[in-house]
Design a protein around this motif. Structure first.
Motif, PDB file in Angstrom:
ATOM      1  N   GLN A 242       0.904  -1.348   0.086  1.00 59.46           N
ATOM      2  CA  GLN A 242       0.085   0.133  -0.093  1.00 59.46           C
ATOM      3  C   GLN A 242       0.903   1.263   0.147  1.00 59.46           C
ATOM      4  OE1 GLN A 242      -3.718   0.681  -0.038  1.00 59.46           O
ATOM      5  NE2 GLN A 242      -3.424  -1.039  -1.196  1.00 59.46           N
ATOM      6  N   ALA A 243       1.851   1.222   0.552  1.00 60.70           N
ATOM      7  CA  ALA A 243       2.998   2.465   0.630  1.00 60.70           C
ATOM      8  C   ALA A 243       3.477   2.651  -0.684  1.00 60.70           C
ATOM      9  CB  ALA A 243       4.066   2.095   1.387  1.00 60.70           C
ATOM     10  N   LEU A 244       3.787   1.405  -1.489  1.00 64.95           N
ATOM     11  CA  LEU A 244       4.198   1.587  -3.019  1.00 64.95           C
ATOM     12  C   LEU A 244       3.185   2.106  -3.906  1.00 64.95           C
ATOM     13  CD1 LEU A 244       6.362   0.951  -5.200  1.00 64.95           C
ATOM     14  CD2 LEU A 244       5.450  -1.222  -5.047  1.00 64.95           C
ATOM     15  N   TRP A 245       1.834   1.584  -3.562  1.00 69.25           N
ATOM     16  CA  TRP A 245       0.846   2.111  -4.392  1.00 69.25           C
ATOM     17  C   TRP A 245       0.609   3.540  -4.233  1.00 69.25           C
ATOM     18  CZ3 TRP A 245      -2.191   0.661  -8.620  1.00 69.25           C
ATOM     19  CH2 TRP A 245      -3.305   1.308  -8.405  1.00 69.25           C
ATOM     20  N   HIS A 246       0.501   3.878  -2.895  1.00 70.67           N
ATOM     21  CA  HIS A 246       0.402   5.315  -2.586  1.00 70.67           C
ATOM     22  C   HIS A 246       1.183   6.307  -3.438  1.00 70.67           C
ATOM     23  CE1 HIS A 246      -0.092   8.901  -0.273  1.00 70.67           C
ATOM     24  NE2 HIS A 246       1.323   8.922   0.098  1.00 70.67           N
ATOM     25  N   VAL A 247       2.327   5.803  -3.267  1.00 72.30           N
ATOM     26  CA  VAL A 247       3.467   6.800  -3.769  1.00 72.30           C
ATOM     27  C   VAL A 247       3.472   6.772  -5.057  1.00 72.30           C
ATOM     28  CG1 VAL A 247       6.045   6.966  -3.989  1.00 72.30           C
ATOM     29  CG2 VAL A 247       4.983   6.385  -1.541  1.00 72.30           C
ATOM     30  N   LYS A 248       2.970   5.683  -6.029  1.00 70.75           N
ATOM     31  CA  LYS A 248       3.114   5.875  -7.431  1.00 70.75           C
ATOM     32  C   LYS A 248       1.745   6.249  -7.824  1.00 70.75           C
ATOM     33  CE  LYS A 248       5.004   3.716 -10.274  1.00 70.75           C
ATOM     34  NZ  LYS A 248       5.698   4.841 -11.218  1.00 70.75           N
ATOM     35  N   THR A 249       0.581   6.158  -7.205  1.00 76.94           N
ATOM     36  CA  THR A 249      -0.606   6.839  -7.811  1.00 76.94           C
ATOM     37  C   THR A 249      -1.294   8.078  -6.890  1.00 76.94           C
ATOM     38  OG1 THR A 249      -1.961   5.249  -6.215  1.00 76.94           O
ATOM     39  CG2 THR A 249      -1.155   4.085  -8.230  1.00 76.94           C
ATOM     40  N   GLY A 250      -0.940   8.390  -5.773  1.00 75.56           N
ATOM     41  CA  GLY A 250      -1.365   9.269  -4.921  1.00 75.56           C
ATOM     42  C   GLY A 250      -2.817   8.937  -4.402  1.00 75.56           C
ATOM     43  N   TYR A 251      -3.296   7.461  -4.494  1.00 72.92           N
ATOM     44  CA  TYR A 251      -4.439   7.128  -3.642  1.00 72.92           C
ATOM     45  C   TYR A 251      -3.903   6.812  -2.218  1.00 72.92           C
ATOM     46  CZ  TYR A 251      -7.225   6.203  -7.894  1.00 72.92           C
ATOM     47  OH  TYR A 251      -7.883   6.401  -8.959  1.00 72.92           O
ATOM     48  N   PHE A 252      -5.097   6.910  -1.454  1.00 70.29           N
ATOM     49  CA  PHE A 252      -4.854   6.635   0.108  1.00 70.29           C
ATOM     50  C   PHE A 252      -4.101   5.180   0.152  1.00 70.29           C
ATOM     51  CE2 PHE A 252      -8.108   9.795   0.896  1.00 70.29           C
ATOM     52  CZ  PHE A 252      -7.520  10.642   1.933  1.00 70.29           C
ATOM     53  N   PRO A 253      -3.236   4.972   1.357  1.00 69.52           N
ATOM     54  CA  PRO A 253      -2.924   3.619   1.704  1.00 69.52           C
ATOM     55  C   PRO A 253      -4.294   3.352   2.523  1.00 69.52           C
ATOM     56  CG  PRO A 253      -1.331   5.223   2.518  1.00 69.52           C
ATOM     57  CD  PRO A 253      -2.355   5.993   1.863  1.00 69.52           C
ATOM     58  N   VAL A 254      -4.636   1.978   2.404  1.00 69.94           N
ATOM     59  CA  VAL A 254      -5.912   1.565   3.303  1.00 69.94           C
ATOM     60  C   VAL A 254      -5.568   1.180   4.743  1.00 69.94           C
ATOM     61  CG1 VAL A 254      -6.998   0.898   1.175  1.00 69.94           C
ATOM     62  CG2 VAL A 254      -5.706  -0.838   2.629  1.00 69.94           C
ATOM     63  N   THR A 255      -4.296   1.231   5.051  1.00 71.46           N
ATOM     64  CA  THR A 255      -3.933   0.813   6.294  1.00 71.46           C
ATOM     65  C   THR A 255      -3.067   1.927   6.887  1.00 71.46           C
ATOM     66  OG1 THR A 255      -1.800  -0.348   5.769  1.00 71.46           O
ATOM     67  CG2 THR A 255      -3.691  -1.574   5.700  1.00 71.46           C
ATOM     68  N   LYS A 256      -3.154   2.137   8.145  1.00 70.87           N
ATOM     69  CA  LYS A 256      -2.441   3.232   8.795  1.00 70.87           C
ATOM     70  C   LYS A 256      -1.030   2.823   8.997  1.00 70.87           C
ATOM     71  CE  LYS A 256      -6.426   4.078  11.825  1.00 70.87           C
ATOM     72  NZ  LYS A 256      -7.103   3.921  12.922  1.00 70.87           N
ATOM     73  N   ALA A 257      -0.613   1.508   9.246  1.00 67.75           N
ATOM     74  CA  ALA A 257       0.913   1.216   9.083  1.00 67.75           C
ATOM     75  C   ALA A 257       1.509   1.653   8.008  1.00 67.75           C
ATOM     76  CB  ALA A 257       0.840  -0.230   9.542  1.00 67.75           C
ATOM     77  N   ALA A 258       0.841   2.059   6.739  1.00 71.36           N
ATOM     78  CA  ALA A 258       1.834   1.872   5.436  1.00 71.36           C
ATOM     79  C   ALA A 258       2.304   3.574   5.753  1.00 71.36           C
ATOM     80  CB  ALA A 258       0.589   2.365   4.658  1.00 71.36           C
ATOM     81  N   TYR A 259       1.693   4.217   6.559  1.00 70.40           N
ATOM     82  CA  TYR A 259       2.164   5.822   6.762  1.00 70.40           C
ATOM     83  C   TYR A 259       3.474   5.648   7.393  1.00 70.40           C
ATOM     84  CZ  TYR A 259      -2.198   7.722   5.043  1.00 70.40           C
ATOM     85  OH  TYR A 259      -3.060   8.001   4.420  1.00 70.40           O
ATOM     86  N   ASP A 260       3.903   4.611   8.312  1.00 67.76           N
ATOM     87  CA  ASP A 260       5.147   4.221   8.880  1.00 67.76           C
ATOM     88  C   ASP A 260       6.320   3.950   7.989  1.00 67.76           C
ATOM     89  OD1 ASP A 260       4.085   4.939  11.430  1.00 67.76           O
ATOM     90  OD2 ASP A 260       3.645   2.935  11.685  1.00 67.76           O
ATOM     91  N   GLU A 261       5.866   3.547   6.810  1.00 62.35           N
ATOM     92  CA  GLU A 261       6.844   3.335   5.784  1.00 62.35           C
ATOM     93  C   GLU A 261       7.947   4.431   5.329  1.00 62.35           C
ATOM     94  OE1 GLU A 261       7.378  -0.070   4.715  1.00 62.35           O
ATOM     95  OE2 GLU A 261       5.971  -0.707   5.831  1.00 62.35           O
ATOM     96  N   ALA A 262       9.227   4.208   5.172  1.00 58.88           N
ATOM     97  CA  ALA A 262      10.043   5.135   5.155  1.00 58.88           C
ATOM     98  C   ALA A 262       9.656   5.909   3.540  1.00 58.88           C
ATOM     99  CB  ALA A 262      11.318   4.575   4.781  1.00 58.88           C
TER     100      ALA A 262
END
Length: 474
Positions: free
Chosen positions: A373-393
């Motif tokens: 979800q971190a990778l998906w968010h950075v590539k697309t701009g969509y929200f991560p669906v999990t809060k833990a994704a925001y902890d990813e570097a």
């Protein structure tokens, strides 16, 4: 539970540049294009990683992998991001191979799905936009995600509550959120400074937007331009805590009546038309691409758009001016409300062998893991669906590079889950959105009085809702 895949064991220390190299390798080396057309969006166990496949046992090499067909509506860069996810899953799961098939935009994909249901041509998984949820529920063709969540003791506690809320019906999660967004206000900070407005304090209410628009209108520039988009109207209802249809927005029972002509609708269009009439709002019609272009060119100082448009807008603006973002505005006297998530989710079709559905579930867990979800968010701009994704570097570094996105996250977290903010569910949503946009055009152009335009639209939508209910025997 084992981590996702060995190359990502050090993901928290991986830089954005490092991820960019990885993404390029995934897209360039393994992902095959699945289609070319416009952006279809224009518009965990333990909340942790999905398990990687175990090493093949003796004789496993002779066993043909299970093939899972996933229909999606992502094209261009979004399609490349989809292919990268699928390619990595396939490389790390020798016993399962996912085939991503682009089926056109959301409407085109749903039309093809309707024709394929009940046949061998139907996919295992399908990405359906949020307003297709009622049809999917009534189709009788879906396997609720809750079935696999319960069977696998899959922990969704780390998922965003407001995202899960949209796709939860009668206490069950029916589809898995995948690409989600919400609308925000975009504004030109340079023009705010020139007009004597605080560039770090975007307007939050209808009244503040109207006042700012007047100050920003001069020298051939307009204060604002909003696309005539039914999704925006739905969002303005939710932001006032108002229901779009009866029976709890169709969640306490099948909706039977449109509430488009209620106070929230009249109040919204009265405010909107007021800015057009005083010359501070430029009416460019229905296309968000037109308002995006006008904003990037500095012709309008404020606009509305999806959070998923953020990267594209920033790229289009470049270094011409500083882009600010703010919450979706609402009337000053609105007490409750918030935004509805947009985007799409993944639905599993039930008419497949159990072994194949289990394989599809493994893929779903993979794509909603924090790392993916971190990778998906950075590539697309969509929200991560999990809060833990925001902890990813990678996400933290991306947020530093694009601080405007924090507005969208804050707005999502500030939204209280209610029947209004969960969003309406009706089986004729695409048609209802078109009728709404026609009414908006008639009212904003002065062709019809606001109340009359909304009354007619509500009547037509109600008739279509009731026809749909009869068609499914309810």
């Amino acid at each position: 539970m084992p981590r996702l895949w060995s190359v990502l064991r050090v993901r928290r220390s991986l830089t954005l540049a490092g991820w960019a190299v990885l993404i390029a390798a995934l897209v360039g080396c393994g992902a095959k294009p699945t289609g070319t057309s416009g952006d279809a969006s224009s518009t965990g166990s333990g909340g942790a990683g999905a398990p990687a496949s175990e090493a093949p046992t003796t004789g496993a090499a002779d066993k043909k992998p299970i093939e899972i067909v996933w229909w999606h509506a992502m094209s261009g860069p979004l399609g490349e991001a989809v292919n990268a996810l699928v390619d990595e899953f396939n490389k790390t799961h020798s016993d399962i191979q996912v085939k991503a098939v682009f089926q056109g935009n959301y409407d085109e994909e749903l039309t093809k799905l309707k024709a394929a249901l009940g046949t061998k041509n139907a996919p295992h998984l399908v990405q359906v936009y949020e307003i297709g949820s009622r049809f999917m529920l009534d189709s009788g063709a879906v396997e609720p995600m809750q079935t696999w969540i319960d069977r696998d003791h899959f922990d969704t506690s780390d998922f965003e509550e407001n995202i899960l809320g949209y796709y939860t019906f009668d206490g069950k999660l029916y589809s898995m959120p995948f690409n989600t967004s919400n609308p925000i206000l975009y504004y030109n900070k340079n023009l705010f400074r020139e007009a004597g407005l605080d560039p770090d304090k975007p307007p939050r209410t209808f009244e503040e937007v109207a006042a700012a628009a007047k100050k920003l209108t001069k020298d051939g520039r307009y204060g604002a331009s909003f696309a005539i988009y039914g999704w925006f109207m739905e969002q303005f209802f939710a932001n006032q805590g108002a229901l779009l249809v009866n029976n709890g927005n169709g969640r306490d029972g099948l909706a039977t009546e449109s509430l488009l002509n209620d106070e929230a609708g009249v109040k919204t269009l009265t405010w909107w038309k007021g800015m057009i009439d005083d010359g501070s709002m430029l009416n460019l019609g229905r296309k968000t691409s037109d308002t995006q272009q006008a904003f990037a060119a500095g012709k309008v100082a404020m606009t509305l758009d999806s959070t998923a448009a953020l990267r594209g807008i920033l790229n289009a603006v470049g270094d011409k001016f500083e882009v600010g973002t703010g919450f979706l505005p609402r009337p000053a006297d609105a007490k409750d409300g918030g935004v509805i998530i947009g985007g799409a989710s993944l639905w599993m079709l039930k008419d497949k062998p159990e072994e194949e559905k289990k394989a599809a579930w493994e893929f779903i867990k993979f794509v909603v893991s924090p790392t993916m979800q971190a990778l998906w968010h950075v590539k697309t701009g969509y929200f991560p669906v999990t809060k833990a994704a925001y902890d990813e570097a990678i996400v933290q570094e991306n947020m530093q590079k694009y601080p405007q996105f924090k507005t969208a996250v804050d707005q999502l977290h500030a939204t209280k889950l209610s029947r209004a903010t969960q969003g309406a569910v009706i089986g004729v949503f695409p048609e209802a959105r078109q009728i709404t946009e026609r009414a908006m055009e008639e009212a904003l152009s002065g062709k019809k009085p606001i109340q009359a335009a909304l009354d007619q639209a509500a009547k037509e939508i109600t008739e279509k809702i009731q026809q749909y209910n009869r068609s499914i025997g309810k």
